[in-house]
Scaffold this motif. Sequence first.
Motif, PDB file in Angstrom:
ATOM      1  N   LEU A  43     -10.466   4.591  -0.632  1.00 25.27           N
ATOM      2  CA  LEU A  43      -9.524   3.691   0.046  1.00 25.27           C
ATOM      3  C   LEU A  43      -8.444   3.212  -0.921  1.00 25.27           C
ATOM      4  N   HIS A  44      -8.851   2.916  -2.138  1.00 23.90           N
ATOM      5  CA  HIS A  44      -7.891   2.517  -3.163  1.00 23.90           C
ATOM      6  C   HIS A  44      -6.898   3.643  -3.435  1.00 23.90           C
ATOM      7  N   PHE A  45      -7.380   4.881  -3.514  1.00 26.72           N
ATOM      8  CA  PHE A  45      -6.485   6.018  -3.735  1.00 26.72           C
ATOM      9  C   PHE A  45      -5.455   6.151  -2.619  1.00 26.72           C
ATOM     10  N   VAL A  46      -5.885   5.971  -1.380  1.00 27.41           N
ATOM     11  CA  VAL A  46      -4.956   6.083  -0.245  1.00 27.41           C
ATOM     12  C   VAL A  46      -3.837   5.054  -0.375  1.00 27.41           C
ATOM     13  N   LEU A  47      -4.205   3.808  -0.670  1.00 25.62           N
ATOM     14  CA  LEU A  47      -3.188   2.768  -0.795  1.00 25.62           C
ATOM     15  C   LEU A  47      -2.338   2.948  -2.051  1.00 25.62           C
ATOM     16  N   ALA A  48      -2.935   3.459  -3.119  1.00 25.44           N
ATOM     17  CA  ALA A  48      -2.163   3.711  -4.338  1.00 25.44           C
ATOM     18  C   ALA A  48      -1.151   4.831  -4.117  1.00 25.44           C
ATOM     19  N   PHE A  49      -1.528   5.837  -3.351  1.00 20.49           N
ATOM     20  CA  PHE A  49      -0.574   6.917  -3.095  1.00 20.49           C
ATOM     21  C   PHE A  49       0.545   6.462  -2.164  1.00 20.49           C
ATOM     22  N   LEU A  50       0.291   5.474  -1.311  1.00 16.62           N
ATOM     23  CA  LEU A  50       1.381   4.889  -0.516  1.00 16.62           C
ATOM     24  C   LEU A  50       2.384   4.180  -1.421  1.00 16.62           C
ATOM     25  N   VAL A  51       1.893   3.447  -2.399  1.00 17.12           N
ATOM     26  CA  VAL A  51       2.781   2.765  -3.340  1.00 17.12           C
ATOM     27  C   VAL A  51       3.514   3.794  -4.199  1.00 17.12           C
ATOM     28  N   LEU A  52       2.816   4.822  -4.647  1.00 15.89           N
ATOM     29  CA  LEU A  52       3.466   5.896  -5.408  1.00 15.89           C
ATOM     30  C   LEU A  52       4.548   6.577  -4.583  1.00 15.89           C
ATOM     31  N   PHE A  53       4.277   6.795  -3.312  1.00 16.02           N
ATOM     32  CA  PHE A  53       5.272   7.403  -2.424  1.00 16.02           C
ATOM     33  C   PHE A  53       6.506   6.522  -2.327  1.00 16.02           C
ATOM     34  N   GLN A  54       6.310   5.220  -2.223  1.00 14.74           N
ATOM     35  CA  GLN A  54       7.446   4.303  -2.170  1.00 14.74           C
ATOM     36  C   GLN A  54       8.242   4.359  -3.465  1.00 14.74           C
ATOM     37  N   ILE A  55       7.575   4.363  -4.601  1.00 15.40           N
ATOM     38  CA  ILE A  55       8.266   4.395  -5.893  1.00 15.40           C
ATOM     39  C   ILE A  55       9.045   5.699  -6.049  1.00 15.40           C
ATOM     40  N   VAL A  68      13.995   2.873   1.881  1.00 16.65           N
ATOM     41  CA  VAL A  68      12.791   2.347   1.232  1.00 16.65           C
ATOM     42  C   VAL A  68      13.189   1.148   0.375  1.00 16.65           C
ATOM     43  N   PRO A  69      12.445   0.044   0.471  1.00 16.56           N
ATOM     44  CA  PRO A  69      12.772  -1.127  -0.355  1.00 16.56           C
ATOM     45  C   PRO A  69      12.538  -0.856  -1.841  1.00 16.56           C
ATOM     46  N   ARG A  70      13.251  -1.602  -2.665  1.00 18.33           N
ATOM     47  CA  ARG A  70      13.138  -1.453  -4.115  1.00 18.33           C
ATOM     48  C   ARG A  70      11.739  -1.870  -4.569  1.00 18.33           C
ATOM     49  N   PRO A  71      11.078  -1.050  -5.391  1.00 18.47           N
ATOM     50  CA  PRO A  71       9.746  -1.423  -5.890  1.00 18.47           C
ATOM     51  C   PRO A  71       9.828  -2.605  -6.859  1.00 18.47           C
ATOM     52  N   HIS A  72       8.805  -3.409  -6.849  1.00 15.71           N
ATOM     53  CA  HIS A  72       8.722  -4.556  -7.748  1.00 15.71           C
ATOM     54  C   HIS A  72       7.977  -4.155  -9.011  1.00 15.71           C
ATOM     55  N   LEU A  73       8.081  -4.991 -10.032  1.00 16.87           N
ATOM     56  CA  LEU A  73       7.416  -4.710 -11.308  1.00 16.87           C
ATOM     57  C   LEU A  73       5.906  -4.617 -11.144  1.00 16.87           C
ATOM     58  N   TRP A  74       5.323  -5.475 -10.298  1.00 16.60           N
ATOM     59  CA  TRP A  74       3.878  -5.471 -10.133  1.00 16.60           C
ATOM     60  C   TRP A  74       3.377  -4.144  -9.587  1.00 16.60           C
ATOM     61  N   GLN A  75       4.200  -3.434  -8.814  1.00 20.34           N
ATOM     62  CA  GLN A  75       3.768  -2.147  -8.266  1.00 20.34           C
ATOM     63  C   GLN A  75       3.618  -1.100  -9.362  1.00 20.34           C
ATOM     64  N   TYR A  76       4.541  -1.105 -10.313  1.00 18.53           N
ATOM     65  CA  TYR A  76       4.448  -0.161 -11.435  1.00 18.53           C
ATOM     66  C   TYR A  76       3.196  -0.426 -12.265  1.00 18.53           C
ATOM     67  N   ILE A  77       2.884  -1.690 -12.470  1.00 17.46           N
ATOM     68  CA  ILE A  77       1.688  -2.042 -13.251  1.00 17.46           C
ATOM     69  C   ILE A  77       0.428  -1.721 -12.455  1.00 17.46           C
ATOM     70  N   TRP A  78       0.436  -2.028 -11.160  1.00 12.49           N
ATOM     71  CA  TRP A  78      -0.753  -1.832 -10.334  1.00 12.49           C
ATOM     72  C   TRP A  78      -1.114  -0.360 -10.166  1.00 12.49           C
ATOM     73  N   VAL A  79      -0.120   0.528 -10.172  1.00 11.36           N
ATOM     74  CA  VAL A  79      -0.386   1.960 -10.001  1.00 11.36           C
ATOM     75  C   VAL A  79      -1.241   2.502 -11.143  1.00 11.36           C
TER      76      VAL A  79
END
Length: 189
Positions: A43-55, A68-79
């Motif tokens: 489940l974590h992988f699925v959501l992480a790949f959604l964030v990666l897709f956005q980035i 697509v909205p601009r990614p935030h700094l926390w997304q880069y760290i969380w990936v």
Amino acid sequence: MSLPGSQRVTGTDGSDFQHRERVATHYRVSAETKSRLRLLIYLHFVLAFLVLFQIITYHIPLIKTINVPRPHLWQYIWVITILPSICGLISMNKNHIFLMKLFFRGTVIFGLGTIMTTIILNLSELFTFKKLKTNHQLDDVERQTFLGFPLLILWYIFLIIMVQIHAFSLYMANILLHSWQQYKPMKQN
């Protein structure tokens, strides 16, 4: 196991099952917990790949047709939590305690730490959004939306889901670590 129609052995009433071997509880707990942790990591992988897709869609100019909205700094760290999750999956194959500890620490630092910091730092924006919505002044402010939904609310839904996934995975990892370390043979000096 008896065949249909066969009789019970004479001299026993069927209550002599106490002497039979059983699976040790730490093996049973380990097997049950591994399957649950695998599900949480997937489940974590699925959501992480959604964030990666956005980035990726934000940074690659070929895919600019999607707004697509601009990614935030926390997304880069969380990936980065993809790496500890891979360690967690690998550790379950042969009960590698070191890899499970890497999963545990990486999830705490890059997963829960990043998400909880983001929730706390952006809480004032959420309260402002709620205040503007209750006063019907939301139309006066230019807000970010994605597919018609307020982006701030979508991120908070995502963050709350990820807090739950990370918390349950840490709980399962802790159970596995205790199960694996409890019966680990001691090294002889």
